[in-house]
Design an enzyme around this catalytic site. Structure first.
Site, mmCIF file in Angstrom:
data_model
loop_
_atom_site.group_PDB
_atom_site.id
_atom_site.type_symbol
_atom_site.label_atom_id
_atom_site.label_comp_id
_atom_site.label_asym_id
_atom_site.label_seq_id
_atom_site.Cartn_x
_atom_site.Cartn_y
_atom_site.Cartn_z
ATOM 1 N N ASP A 143 5.949 3.994 5.057
ATOM 2 C CA ASP A 143 6.796 2.725 5.727
ATOM 3 C C ASP A 143 6.671 2.094 4.615
ATOM 4 O O ASP A 143 7.351 0.517 4.980
ATOM 5 C CB ASP A 143 6.518 3.015 7.104
ATOM 6 N N HIS A 144 6.447 2.253 3.679
ATOM 7 C CA HIS A 144 6.226 0.607 2.548
ATOM 8 C C HIS A 144 6.273 1.019 1.707
ATOM 9 O O HIS A 144 6.251 -0.363 0.656
ATOM 10 C CB HIS A 144 4.974 0.268 2.566
ATOM 11 N N GLU A 187 1.532 -8.113 9.980
ATOM 12 C CA GLU A 187 1.847 -7.215 10.811
ATOM 13 C C GLU A 187 2.094 -7.685 12.077
ATOM 14 O O GLU A 187 0.342 -8.674 12.222
ATOM 15 C CB GLU A 187 0.980 -5.948 10.120
ATOM 16 N N HIS A 195 6.682 -6.101 11.654
ATOM 17 C CA HIS A 195 5.856 -4.317 12.018
ATOM 18 C C HIS A 195 4.834 -4.209 13.414
ATOM 19 O O HIS A 195 3.999 -3.753 12.976
ATOM 20 C CB HIS A 195 4.694 -4.684 10.808
ATOM 21 N N HIS A 202 0.948 -0.905 0.106
ATOM 22 C CA HIS A 202 -0.364 0.095 -0.441
ATOM 23 C C HIS A 202 0.522 1.339 0.091
ATOM 24 O O HIS A 202 2.279 1.107 -0.133
ATOM 25 C CB HIS A 202 -1.102 -0.277 1.446
#
Lengths: 695, 675
Positions: B71-72, B202, B414, B67
């Site tokens: 942070d991704h 996560e 995560h 997404h």
């Protein structure tokens, strides 16, 4: 695999319909409605003053004919408005479909919104329980089109009142006799045999009910039917959401190619590389119709093989398929329509475009508005349909289903379609019906109108044609595939200019062979006319040709099926090496499951006795060896010397002395152990087992 | 075979998610994020660990982005344009549409406001996006011949997806961030049940369990309403995408219901553009929002207007969405500086702020002063409201997902280290699934499924698809199948053996339930459905393994069957039967046979005993009256009462050995004359 072509369809709006039997499942492809016979009905409202007189006279005339019952042909009047059937119309579905019990159909695959319009007729049948698969976009578009159809048909209902038994009044034999010969030909075929397949219109409830039975898919999504079949849809480029299918079952991989367009300006391009399957069912009749028009077109090879680059490597073929010539041709067509529209508008006439193709409509909207801007004309564009607003809203939220160029617009932050801006700038107006108050307030002529229905019998087009048919400066844009003379009958005298054009609705004939070359199937199931054009000797695949109404059997290629054995279950096998050669052998253990078209063997959960003795043996026992093994086990025996005599020469005996007496009789293909003791016999069996092969 | 999982980021922390997984020789990078809390080389994952030669194109098969959160995806442009990765990148349509906005927004913040040297340019972002292949949900994509990937809906933010990847027989799922409950504009995560070797999930809220969202939403709305009612200004620092739209829907809806007239502002044109994307990508939102698009698109906000910089000091209440979130700089910081000193004003913060940001400072304790840098200090008097709803799943959601998918291994990323350890223990103890929580730059290796592919003959498959039931009734006293008895125990007298599981599981259950209750001492029933056992697997060196049915095995091998039978010619006592009936030899035989037949039939009530005239047959066991003088199978030659004895020649196959010896023992005990 058995394949039956129920109908090869007609035009873009009437796709083919087939039935496929595979792995014990019955699959139906598409369920369209044949609108070509709709023009035999008179549109409403007809001009009552004129007609009432005419009708009266014609009725009298018919009565007298009936009494005399003389040959009609001589006295038959020329075809005119009065000949059209003045009744609530019925709709024609595939007549061959009526021969198949719908409750035995397992799956219905819908390839395009047009192929969906007859679905409520099918789903409202008693006992219908098939799973229907269609892409999300097709489902939504189909629903919108069906809603529109029901809404437009409502006008007839309101006009004639809703007496259920009166619907098929015109189909009574005595009424049919009165029908004009030309109309009878359209309605029931030249031989008058197609009496079946006429259906009264479905209701909104039928549509709703039908939609609940549809399972929607995305392109490339796997649908697993009953564990045995894996069904996937891939874009065909014909229309937004339209698709081709691949069906994988343990015995066969099939690709079904419906009418497809390599480069579409709206829908996602034809994804042909996904269709590289063992068997191809080719069901694109669009180019064949054109071909039929050209007579004596029989034995000309589809494509000069010399023209194909030598060795015909994939790249060259791919280039050939991606030749953009057809795109250019299409855009030239559109620009021509635009220029004609501009001319009409400039001369004070209006333009009427009755079309039910979403893709072409959206494109024409863009191009015509651009042309108007270019010519500096301030002419309103109207889109009149009960579903116009919904349709546009829908087109705006489906970027995943569109072609690359449109998607690129999304990614670069622009509107995907130009109509959003046109609506904002009030250049395009959307109304649900011709009598909407807002339309009446806004109405301006000349104007450009997009509206349904292309058959010129349903919807806003009827009213607008009536208004403009006498205006020589106005323009009517029609699609090929419509019987123009019959369609325009109620609007005579017709002074409007009529532009009839054919938009691309499938694979071009010259691309069929290169396409098949790229796909490299083993079997190609082709329409009869097409298979005649393919020189099967030079191709690497076997051609099967099919024709309407006949069932074709395609043999299976392989007798074996793939079985996956998980390593866990393979661990528990007791392997046995055969005496000769490098063959290992074991009996299977575990649970067999069929999932996603694949057989898999999983380790057993239940604890089962592991002591399994071989049940089948083969080979010849080596008696010396057997004696050695027996003595190792503490069993003493001796080989009886051969008894002289012809008959018993093949039979030999081993006599057991210790621990108890017994005998082993060895024949050509059988060994018999005969001892009185249970454990001893088991031990002898063990010894014998070791000198024979067995499992 | 093994799956190697190299965690480059988000190992025992939140930020710069990046996991490189090697399955059967294919290497996939899942996510390529940046850490917002760092501004040095810790900001990006340590890509050099992927390949010593830094030749990422040969080292990786593809990159998958779940997404558009920084942070991704934050390091993607850096990885492709600066590190030189040229291979395919997959992400969903919304992610592809929104990612450039996100990256560009962040780049601007970095360069314009912080004055840092830029690590990538706008051109880099554009070039990078050209390498992206958009994917649709559930669409199976063949990356190359062996590697298959598929996206599943993950909730969280628009376009968030969990990715399934399969190479050969090994399969795994990487969840990215996900939420298991629907919110105002997004649905809950959805995934199929599959056979998985590995699940990488996560674990942001590894130990938290949240109750209903609606209460928390009400709290937020009340706080905002109270603030504007008393004339205060509300600052909502968010990133342009995701949370902003969710809160906007929430506020717009609330404003509508309460007929509030206080303006709601959007800080930048960026968000206006983002809204346009949301409108077009509405099919990725929740069912409820989706259904209403044709009448009114939920992202056509009625009460939301654009904000102008000059309005910062304008009097009167208002609500303002300002980027970036967490007040890590930029416009939100600018507004914060002006509004923080007033007691009337309200700052709402999301549930999670990265360490090092002002948002984090505000959340940890109630500071009255915040040092921005050496020279600037901000006086904080305003109220702070922390949003209690989050687009991340809670621990129950994680457990539910793990349980649903039942993978062979789980890797947690995560999340925060201590919480992850707790969750790891739970997954291990409650679900019995081995679980790992590697730190950054650690590699976890797990074994993966491997299966043998064999060609199965049609006959075998056919015989497997037709039931092959055997119902065996027997008395409890019989100890024939010891393993069977051992398995069932004393109370339950039923044993069902099934080999073709799935079809008959329900049958099994029904029978179990029925018989367990009613049968405590009735006849023992054995139902067996051994279909697979009739199959034989043949492996020849250098050839593909074949599975054939036992009946076609010999033909397949080209061998002659050599039948192994047991034979036994034994005396049966017939008493005076032979004498009383003076008949010819033939009819005497048939009388004896029919006598034996009725005897065997009554003794073996569960078997099908047949009298075929010449002989009796039970399964493969045959019995005939032997009239030969010196039958080779005769084992007893000493006969005492010759006239009361007949010899019965028995013969059987090994499969019916147990049965045969049982019959023989019946014969031994038998005295025909007495019947």
């Amino acid at each position: 695999m058995e394949f039956t072509c129920l109908s090869k369809g007609g035009c873009f709006y009437f796709p083919p319909c087939h039935m496929l039997n595979i792995c014990g499942f019955r699959i139906q492809f598409d369920c369209p409605v044949d609108f070509s016979a709709l023009p035999i009905f008179s549109p409403v409202p007809f001009d009552f003053d004129v007609l009432s007189d005419k009708e009266l006279s014609s009725h009298l005339g018919h009565d007298s004919l009936n009494l005399e019952n003389v040959s009609e042909e001589k006295t038959e009047k020329p075809l005119d408005v009065g000949s059209l059937i003045k009744a609530e119309p019925c709709y024609k579905i595939i007549k061959n479909l009526c021969l198949w019990n719908p409750s035995f159909t397992n799956i219905v695959l819908i390839s395009s919104p047009m192929g969906m319009l007859g679905l409520p007729f099918l789903t409202r049948e008693k006992g219908f329980s098939a799973k229907i698969y269609a892409t999300e976009a097709t489902t939504k578009l189909g629903k919108i089109m069906m809603d529109d159809l029901v809404a437009m048909h409502m006008e007839f209902k309101q006009f004639y009142g809703s007496e259920d038994d009166a619907i098929l009044h015109w189909m009574r034999p005595e009424e049919l006799k009165l029908l004009h010969r030309a109309l009878r030909g359209v309605a029931f075929g030249q031989d008058g045999a197609d009496l079946g397949g006429w259906m009264p219109m479905y209701s909104a409830a039928d549509v709703k009910d039908c939609m609940q039975k549809v399972e929607t898919l995305r392109y490339g999504e796997e649908a697993c039917y009953n564990g045995a079949l894996v069904i996937k849809a891939f874009s065909s480029g014909l229309e937004i959401g339209a698709c081709n299918w691949t069906i994988n079952c343990p015995k066969r991989d099939i690709a079904y190619i419906s009418s497809s367009i390599f480069f579409s300006s709206n829908a996602m391009d034809f994804d042909y590389l996904a269709l590289q399957k063992e068997t191809i069912i080719y069901s694109d009749f669009s180019s064949l119709e054109l071909m039929n028009a050209i007579e004596n077109y029989t034995r000309v090879p589809l494509m000069d093989n010399n023209l194909l680059p030598l060795g015909s490597n994939e790249e060259a073929l791919a280039n050939l398929l991606s030749d953009p010539a057809e795109t250019v041709e299409e855009s030239e067509k559109l620009s021509f329509i635009c220029s004609c529209a501009i001319q009409s508008v400039e001369s004070g006439g209006s333009v009427l475009i009755p079309m039910n193709r979403l893709g072409v409509t959206l494109q024409l909207l863009e191009q015509i508005s651009a042309s108007l801007d270019y010519s500096n004309l301030k002419v309103p564009i109207y889109f009149i349909s009960s579903v116009a607003e919904e349709l546009l809203a829908f087109a705006n939220v489906i970027p995943e289903w569109l072609c690359k160029q449109r998607q690129q617009k999304l990614f670069s932050g622009e509107q995907v379609f130009a109509f959003v801006e046109l609506l904002k700038e009030k250049k395009l107006h959307v109304f649900p019906a011709v009598h909407s108050p807002k339309l009446l307030m806004n109405w301006q002529e000349p104007c450009i109108v997009f509206c349904p229905h292309w058959s010129l019998r349903l919807g806003p087009v009827v009213h607008l044609l009536r208004r403009w048919c006498g205006d020589p400066s106005s323009l009517l844009v029609l699609e090929n595939g419509l019987n123009v003379e019959l369609a325009l009958l109620p609007f005579k005298p017709m002074n409007m200019k009529v532009l009839q054009c054919s938009f691309q609705s499938g694979i071009k004939l010259e691309k069929v062979q290169p396409l098949l070359k790229v796909l490299q199937p083993n079997f190609a199931v082709l329409p009869e006319n097409l298979s005649r054009l393919i020189n099967s000797n030079t191709e690497s695949f076997t051609v099967f040709s099919y024709s309407e109404g006949k069932t074709l059997c395609v043999p299976n290629l392989k007798d074996s099926l793939e079985l996956e054995i998980t390593s866990d279950s393979a661990m528990s096998f007791c392997w046995r090496k055969l005496h000769q050669g490098n063959v290992d052998i074991t009996r299977l253990k575990g649970e067999l499951s069929l999932n996603c078209g694949k057989f898999k063997l999983f380790p057993e959960n239940a604890q089962v006795a592991t002591d399994q003795r071989p049940l089948i043996h083969w080979g010849q026992p080596d008696l010396e060896k057997l004696l050695t093994v027996l003595s190792k086990l503490g069993i003493e025996g001796s080989l009886q010397q051969e008894v002289s005599g012809a008959e018993s020469s093949n039979v030999r005996f081993i006599h057991i002395h210790d621990p108890t007496t017994g005998v082993i009789e060895i024949q050509e293909s059988m060994t018999i152990i005969s001892v009185v003791d249970k454990t001893l016999s088991a031990r002898i069996f063990y010894a014998l087992n070791s000198v024979l092969d067995g499992v | 075979m093994a799956i190697d999982c190299l965690v480059l980021g988000a190992g025992q922390e939140v930020g710069k998610s990046c996991v490189v997984v090697t399955i059967n020789g294919k290497r996939i990078m899942f996510d390529c994020g940046m850490h917002l809390g760092y501004h040095d080389h810790h900001q990006y994952p340590d890509f050099s660990r992927i390949s010593d030669s830094r030749d990422y194109n040969t080292a990786l098969s593809c990159v998958i982005i779940t997404h558009f959160h920084l942070d991704h995806i934050g390091a993607l442009a850096y990885f492709t344009e600066v590190c030189g990765y040229n291979g395919p990148i997959y992400m969903t349509y919304p992610t592809m549409a929104l990612a450039p906005l996100m990256l560009e927004d962040y780049r601007k913040v970095m360069v314009d406001r912080r004055g840092e040297a830029e690590q990538f340019t706008n051109d880099h972002i554009m070039e990078c996006m050209k390498k992206v292949v958009p994917v649709d949900l559930k669409q199976t994509i063949q990356v190359d011949e062996d590697l298959q990937i598929r996206a599943y809906y993950a909730g969280h933010v628009l376009g968030a997806a969990m990715f399934y990847a399969k190479v050969g027989d090994a399969a795994m799922v990487y969840t990215g961030d996900y939420s298991m409950t629907p919110d105002r504009h997004l649905g809950a995560a959805q995934i199929d049940r599959m056979q998985l070797d590995l699940l990488i999930t996560e674990s942001t809220y590894a130990t938290t369990i949240r109750d209903s969202k609606y209460g928390r939403e009400r709290e937020f709305l009340k706080a905002v309403h109270n603030c504007v009612a008393s004339g205060g200004k509300v600052l909502i620092p968010t990133f342009a995408l995701g949370r902003a739209q969710e809160l906007c829907i929430l506020l717009d809806d609330y404003w509508e219901r309460m007929s509030l007239k206080v303006p709601i502002y959007y800080s930048a044109g960026l968000t206006v553009q983002a809204n346009m994307y949301y409108k077009m990508l509405i099919s990725w939102t929740s069912q409820k929002v989706k259904e209403t698009y044709s009448t009114r698109n939920a992202f056509d906000f009625k009460n939301v207007q654009k904000f102008d910089r000059s309005m910062i000091d304008a009097p009167g209440p208002c609500v303002l969405f300002a980027t970036p979130g967490m007040i890590s700089g930029g416009f939100s910081l600018e507004v914060f500086k002006r509004w923080a000193p007033s007691k009337l004003n309200l700052i709402t913060l999301p549930g999670y702020c990265v360490a090092g940001t002002i948002g984090h400072k505000l959340m940890s304790g109630k500071p009255t002063k915040i040092d921005l840098d050496k020279d600037t200090q901000i006086d904080v008097q305003c109220q702070v409201h922390q949003l209690a709803f989050s687009p991340h799943t809670d621990s129950k959601g994680i457990m539910d997902l793990v349980k649903f998918l039942s993978p062979k291994h789980v890797i947690l990323v995560h999340g925060e280290k201590p919480k992850m350890a707790t969750l790891k223990e739970r997954i291990h103890s409650e679900l019995g699934i081995p679980c790992h929580d590697p730190a950054n730059n650690e590699t976890v290796s797990i074994s993966s499924t491997l299966s043998v592919k064999a060609e199965a003959s049609s006959m075998f498959i056919q015989s497997c698809s037709t039931p092959n039931f055997k119902f065996l009734k027997r008395n409890l006293n019989d100890k024939i199948d010891s393993s069977c008895k051992a398995g069932v125990g004393g109370t339950s007298s039923l044993f069902i053996r099934k080999c073709s599981g799935l079809h008959f599981k329900h049958l099994n259950r029904n029978l179990d339930a029925k018989f367990d209750s009613s049968l405590s001492c009735g006849p023992e029933l054995q139902v067996s459905d051994d279909r697979v056992k009739e199959g034989v697997l043949v492996m020849e060196n250098g050839k593909k393994p074949k599975v054939v049915h036992q009946d076609e095995l010999l033909l397949f091998l080209g061998e002659q069957e050599h039948e192994v039978r047991f034979a036994n010619c034994r005396p049966v006592y017939v008493g005076n039967l032979g004498e009383t009936h003076v008949m010819n030899c033939l009819s005497r035989k048939s009388v004896w046979l029919s006598q034996l037949f009725s005897k065997l039939s009554s003794e073996l009530s569960d078997r099908n005993v047949q009298n075929l005239g010449e002989y009796l047959q039970v399964e493969s066991f045959t019995l005939s009256i032997c009239s030969k003088e010196n039958c080779p199978y005769r084992t007893t030659n000493r006969i005492e009462n010759e006239c009361a004895i007949v010899f019965c020649c028995c013969s059987w196959l090994v499969a019916d050995e147990i049965l045969a010896w049982k019959i023989i023992s019946i014969l031994e005990k038998h005295d025909l004359g007495s019947t």
